[in-house]
Design an enzyme around this catalytic site. Structure first.
Site, PDB file in Angstrom:
ATOM      1  N   LYS A   1       0.827  -1.206   0.000  1.00 43.41           N
ATOM      2  CA  LYS A   1       0.000   0.000   0.000  1.00 43.41           C
ATOM      3  C   LYS A   1       0.863   1.258   0.000  1.00 43.41           C
ATOM      4  O   LYS A   1       0.541   2.250  -0.657  1.00 43.41           O
ATOM      5  CB  LYS A   1      -0.939   0.006   1.204  1.00 43.41           C
ATOM      6  CG  LYS A   1      -2.105  -0.953   1.112  1.00 43.41           C
ATOM      7  CD  LYS A   1      -3.034  -0.798   2.312  1.00 43.41           C
ATOM      8  CE  LYS A   1      -4.214  -1.750   2.224  1.00 43.41           C
ATOM      9  NZ  LYS A   1      -5.104  -1.623   3.420  1.00 43.41           N
TER      10      LYS A   1
ATOM     11  N   PHE B   1     -16.789  11.680   9.879  1.00 42.45           N
ATOM     12  CA  PHE B   1     -18.169  11.447   9.454  1.00 42.45           C
ATOM     13  C   PHE B   1     -18.220  11.303   7.936  1.00 42.45           C
ATOM     14  O   PHE B   1     -19.072  11.881   7.263  1.00 42.45           O
ATOM     15  CB  PHE B   1     -19.073  12.595   9.916  1.00 42.45           C
ATOM     16  CG  PHE B   1     -19.070  12.818  11.403  1.00 42.45           C
ATOM     17  CD1 PHE B   1     -19.867  12.042  12.233  1.00 42.45           C
ATOM     18  CD2 PHE B   1     -18.262  13.775  11.972  1.00 42.45           C
ATOM     19  CE1 PHE B   1     -19.861  12.236  13.607  1.00 42.45           C
ATOM     20  CE2 PHE B   1     -18.251  13.988  13.343  1.00 42.45           C
ATOM     21  CZ  PHE B   1     -19.048  13.210  14.164  1.00 42.45           C
TER      22      PHE B   1
ATOM     23  N   ARG C   1     -18.635   9.816   4.169  1.00 40.03           N
ATOM     24  CA  ARG C   1     -19.439   8.898   3.359  1.00 40.03           C
ATOM     25  C   ARG C   1     -18.550   8.374   2.246  1.00 40.03           C
ATOM     26  O   ARG C   1     -17.959   9.170   1.508  1.00 40.03           O
ATOM     27  CB  ARG C   1     -20.643   9.614   2.758  1.00 40.03           C
ATOM     28  CG  ARG C   1     -21.612  10.207   3.758  1.00 40.03           C
ATOM     29  CD  ARG C   1     -22.532  11.206   3.058  1.00 40.03           C
ATOM     30  NE  ARG C   1     -21.773  12.351   2.549  1.00 40.03           N
ATOM     31  CZ  ARG C   1     -22.237  13.203   1.629  1.00 40.03           C
ATOM     32  NH1 ARG C   1     -23.431  13.028   1.119  1.00 40.03           N
ATOM     33  NH2 ARG C   1     -21.481  14.213   1.234  1.00 40.03           N
TER      34      ARG C   1
ATOM     35  N   ASN D   1     -24.237   7.185  13.041  1.00 41.21           N
ATOM     36  CA  ASN D   1     -24.517   6.055  12.154  1.00 41.21           C
ATOM     37  C   ASN D   1     -25.687   5.223  12.649  1.00 41.21           C
ATOM     38  O   ASN D   1     -26.453   4.665  11.845  1.00 41.21           O
ATOM     39  CB  ASN D   1     -23.268   5.189  11.993  1.00 41.21           C
ATOM     40  CG  ASN D   1     -22.354   5.716  10.900  1.00 41.21           C
ATOM     41  OD1 ASN D   1     -22.711   6.637  10.170  1.00 41.21           O
ATOM     42  ND2 ASN D   1     -21.170   5.149  10.781  1.00 41.21           N
TER      43      ASN D   1
ATOM     44  N   CYS E   1     -19.108   0.625   7.695  1.00 41.23           N
ATOM     45  CA  CYS E   1     -19.365   1.530   8.821  1.00 41.23           C
ATOM     46  C   CYS E   1     -20.712   1.295   9.500  1.00 41.23           C
ATOM     47  O   CYS E   1     -20.754   0.942  10.674  1.00 41.23           O
ATOM     48  CB  CYS E   1     -19.268   2.980   8.353  1.00 41.23           C
ATOM     49  SG  CYS E   1     -17.575   3.498   7.990  1.00 41.23           S
TER      50      CYS E   1
ATOM     51  N   LYS F   1     -21.264  -2.134  11.241  1.00 40.77           N
ATOM     52  CA  LYS F   1     -20.291  -2.292  12.331  1.00 40.77           C
ATOM     53  C   LYS F   1     -20.587  -1.334  13.479  1.00 40.77           C
ATOM     54  O   LYS F   1     -20.552  -1.710  14.651  1.00 40.77           O
ATOM     55  CB  LYS F   1     -18.885  -2.033  11.787  1.00 40.77           C
ATOM     56  CG  LYS F   1     -17.787  -2.107  12.839  1.00 40.77           C
ATOM     57  CD  LYS F   1     -16.481  -1.501  12.352  1.00 40.77           C
ATOM     58  CE  LYS F   1     -16.555   0.015  12.329  1.00 40.77           C
ATOM     59  NZ  LYS F   1     -15.237   0.667  12.134  1.00 40.77           N
TER      60      LYS F   1
END
EC number: 1.1.1.22
Length: 439
Positions: free
Chosen positions: A35, A153, A155, A214, A266, A269
């Site tokens: 990565k 937060f 998306r 969430n 997200c 979980k």
């Protein structure tokens, strides 16, 4: 400023690139050497809209680099964001904090001067004091290392926009904080000066913020899907019902789209983690509504399987099903807890031959589900299908002319699990359209 971002997955790589976009010098720290190489080449190892452009620009300029060395990170800066993953535990009961505490233990012994460690990873409430205690125990600088909580937060598919132009900024500190707030406000000065609401709070409230947000969103999605069940039983139209409810300013239209339900890395979980931590705090009764939200979400997936069996019969052996969509949402290649692939797996286990297509997520889907068949072209994938499922609402699926599909499939029936196909247009082309919660 100089700063580091420790953990360069979806959250960390995006945060690092966006901090460079704001003018900071950024060092990203990632344990996976493959990565690191990909990120230093100016690309992300995953699909996220607009991210590759930022990575290419700022790695080329030298403002953004990536390494696997925590020692290099400690020498580079005195502000360290931790953005490692906190996946769901294998038993489903809360978050696995292994990566978080590993990152803290690797960084701490190298902190020889005052520093701020700002944690962005989503955690159960009560984690911040444990991070502080580890840092103070293992860092040579001791209690000169301050801990801040800075929840994200984001998306997926909108992560760059949500980082550079967030709808709020939350900064959590202990009661005795001082230097940490000054440092973080300097880091985010451009965002704050743009008028972003900035809430300074305590550690516990900041820790709860992401999970609570969430959980509320999951509940809102599950509410309209529960209404879809009522609509199916009564002959009403859930899409029109959602529109009616959305005009109420106390409710609003966002998150009120009925369909297959939520997935990804997200919401499921965080919902499970929030429930598990409430149980540990003897507040199980307070989250009963969240348990039902999770149950409604699971029923949406089963309902698509039920509709498929209503169309094809209970015995699916020998049936060919084409599925448009593998990612949990459009504009991403993320298949974590993908509702589409969950449905595909059940149909496969019932004996059907399932062919999946997706513009970005096929490679990831092949790795996780080698038992399924795959096709690159959504039109060709319909050839000889007994049933078509539309399960990820990629915009170009809605733009496909259904006339092009007529005659390719054995049976011209589509189950629209996302409610975004033009049912009238498809019906005119000779297709039978079934959508969750609609007549």
């Amino acid at each position: 400023m100089k700063l580091t971002v420790i953990g360069c997955g979806y959250l960390g790589a995006t945060h690092a690139a966006c901090m460079a976009e704001l003018g900071h010098e950024v060092l990203g720290v990632e344990a996976d050497l493959d990565k690191v190489a990909i990120l230093n080449s100016g690309r992300a190892p995953f699909h996220e809209r607009d991210l590759d452009g930022l990575l290419a620009e700022h790695t080329a300029s030298g403002r953004l680099t990536f390494t696997a060395s925590c020692a290099e990170a400690a020498e580079f800066a005195d502000l360290h964001f931790i953005a490692v993953g906190t996946p769901q535990r294998p038993d489903g009961a809360g978050y696995d904090l292994t990566q978080l505490f590993t990152a803290v233990r690797r960084l701490a012994p190298r902190l020889t001067a005052p520093a701020v460690v700002a944690v962005k990873s989503t955690v159960p409430v009560g984690t911040a004091p444990r991070v502080r205690d580890l840092l103070h125990a293992y860092a040579p600088a001791g209690d000169a290392v301050e801990v801040a909580w800075n929840p994200e937060f984001l998306r997926e598919s909108c992560a760059v926009e949500d980082t550079l132009r967030p709808d709020r900024l939350v900064l959590g500190f202990p009661a005795e904080h001082s230097w940490a707030e000054t440092v973080l406000r300097q880091c985010y000065s451009e965002i704050i000066e743009a008028g972003t609401p900035t809430i300074t709070t305590d550690w516990a409230t900041a820790e709860l913020a992401k999970g609570a947000a969430n959980s509320f969103l999951a509940t809102k999605i599950s509410f309209i899907n529960a209404m879809a069940e009522v609509c199916e039983a009564s002959g009403a139209d859930v899409a029109q019902l959602a529109d009616i409810l959305g005009h109420d300013i106390r409710i609003g239209p966002r998150g009120m789209r009925p369909g297959l339900g939520f997935g990804g890395g997200c919401l499921p979980k965080d919902l499970a983690g929030f429930i598990a931590r409430a149980d540990e705090l003897d507040a199980a009764a307070a989250v009963g509504i969240l348990r039902e939200a999770a149950a409604v979400n699971a029923r949406r997936r089963r309902r698509v399987v039920d509709l498929a069996r209503e169309e094809l019969g209970t015995d699916l052996r020998g049936k060919r099903i084409t599925m448009w969509g593998a990612a949990f949402k459009p504009e991403t290649d993320d298949i974590r807890d993908s509702p589409a692939l969950a449905v595909a797996q059940v149909l496969h286990d019932l004996g059907a031959t399932v062919t999946v297509t997706d513009p970005e997520a096929l490679d990831n889907a092949r790795k996780l589900h080698p038992e399924l068949d795959y096709a690159e072209d959504p039109v060709d994938a319909v050839q000889d299908a007994d049933l078509l499922l539309h399960l990820t609402e990629w915009p170009h699926y809605s733009r496909i002319d259904p006339q092009r599909l007529t005659g390719r499939a054995v049976s011209s029936t589509v189950i629209d699990g996302r409610g975004t196909l033009d049912a009238h247009r498809w019906s005119e082309a000779g297709w039978t359209v079934r959508a969750l919660g609609r007549p």
